[in-house]
Motif scaffolding. Structure first.
Motif, short mmCIF file in Angstrom:
data_model
loop_
_atom_site.label_atom_id
_atom_site.label_comp_id
_atom_site.label_asym_id
_atom_site.label_seq_id
_atom_site.Cartn_x
_atom_site.Cartn_y
_atom_site.Cartn_z
N LEU A 1 27.48 47.21 30.16
CA LEU A 1 27.34 46.25 31.06
C LEU A 1 28.62 45.75 31.24
O LEU A 1 29.68 45.55 30.50
N SER A 2 28.91 45.43 32.62
CA SER A 2 30.38 44.72 32.89
C SER A 2 30.42 44.03 34.17
O SER A 2 29.50 44.15 35.00
N THR A 3 31.14 43.35 34.10
CA THR A 3 31.57 42.53 35.43
C THR A 3 32.27 43.47 36.35
O THR A 3 32.81 44.43 35.87
N ASP A 4 32.72 43.00 37.63
CA ASP A 4 33.48 43.90 38.44
C ASP A 4 34.90 43.72 38.33
O ASP A 4 35.73 44.23 39.08
N GLY A 5 35.23 42.79 37.51
CA GLY A 5 36.67 42.57 37.45
C GLY A 5 37.63 43.68 36.91
O GLY A 5 38.78 43.81 37.55
N PHE A 6 37.25 44.52 36.16
CA PHE A 6 37.92 45.86 35.56
C PHE A 6 38.18 46.69 37.07
O PHE A 6 39.42 46.87 37.07
N TYR A 7 37.21 47.04 37.57
CA TYR A 7 37.44 47.87 38.48
C TYR A 7 38.06 47.42 39.99
O TYR A 7 38.52 48.16 40.89
N ASP A 8 38.02 46.26 40.07
CA ASP A 8 38.62 45.50 41.27
C ASP A 8 40.12 44.95 40.92
O ASP A 8 40.79 44.70 41.86
N GLN A 9 40.47 45.35 39.86
CA GLN A 9 41.92 44.89 39.38
C GLN A 9 42.91 45.75 40.21
O GLN A 9 42.69 46.98 40.53
N GLU A 10 43.95 44.99 41.00
CA GLU A 10 44.85 45.92 41.70
C GLU A 10 46.26 46.27 40.40
O GLU A 10 46.46 45.45 39.74
N GLY A 11 46.76 47.46 40.86
CA GLY A 11 47.75 47.84 40.17
C GLY A 11 49.27 47.92 41.08
O GLY A 11 49.26 47.53 41.89
N GLU A 12 50.09 48.83 40.44
CA GLU A 12 51.22 48.92 40.90
C GLU A 12 51.12 49.43 42.50
O GLU A 12 52.07 49.25 43.12
N SER A 13 50.23 50.48 42.80
CA SER A 13 49.98 50.86 44.08
C SER A 13 49.61 50.01 44.98
O SER A 13 49.10 50.30 46.13
N ASN A 14 49.22 48.80 44.57
CA ASN A 14 48.35 47.71 45.38
C ASN A 14 46.98 48.26 45.89
O ASN A 14 46.23 47.94 46.58
N GLU A 15 46.53 49.19 44.61
CA GLU A 15 45.20 49.84 45.12
C GLU A 15 44.28 49.28 43.81
O GLU A 15 44.84 49.11 42.86
N ARG A 16 42.88 48.95 44.12
CA ARG A 16 42.10 48.73 42.97
C ARG A 16 41.64 49.83 42.02
O ARG A 16 41.83 50.95 42.73
#
Length: 78
Positions: free
Chosen positions: A14-29
């Motif tokens: 079970l998870s919130t959407d926070g992990f996969y919505d996080q942006e990284g160096e490439s400015n992509e989620r």
């Protein structure tokens, strides 16, 4: 009332959407599909090792970017 049969060794995440919505160096989620692949890849390991790997991958991905949302991942093994 419902009864669900669960086999020994079944894992539920079970998870919130926070992990996969996080942006990284490439400015992509990170992305939902990549998150699903991560769970599949780590699911063969113990829950403790999965936890460590998921935390490390999240930290490596976000680097110096501010965390944009709450991140909760819960894994259950029956």
């Amino acid at each position: 009332e419902h009864t669900i049969s669960i086999k020994d060794g079944t894992k539920l995440y079970l998870s919130t959407d926070g992990f996969y919505d996080q942006e990284g160096e490439s400015n992509e989620r990170y992305g939902k599909k990549e998150f699903e692949r991560l769970l599949l890849k780590t699911s063969i390991k113990s829950m403790d090792k999965q936890k460590d790997e998921i935390i490390n991958i999240f930290s490596e991905y976000k680097k110096d970017f501010e965390q944009s949302d709450d991140v909760t991942v819960i894994g259950l093994e029956f």
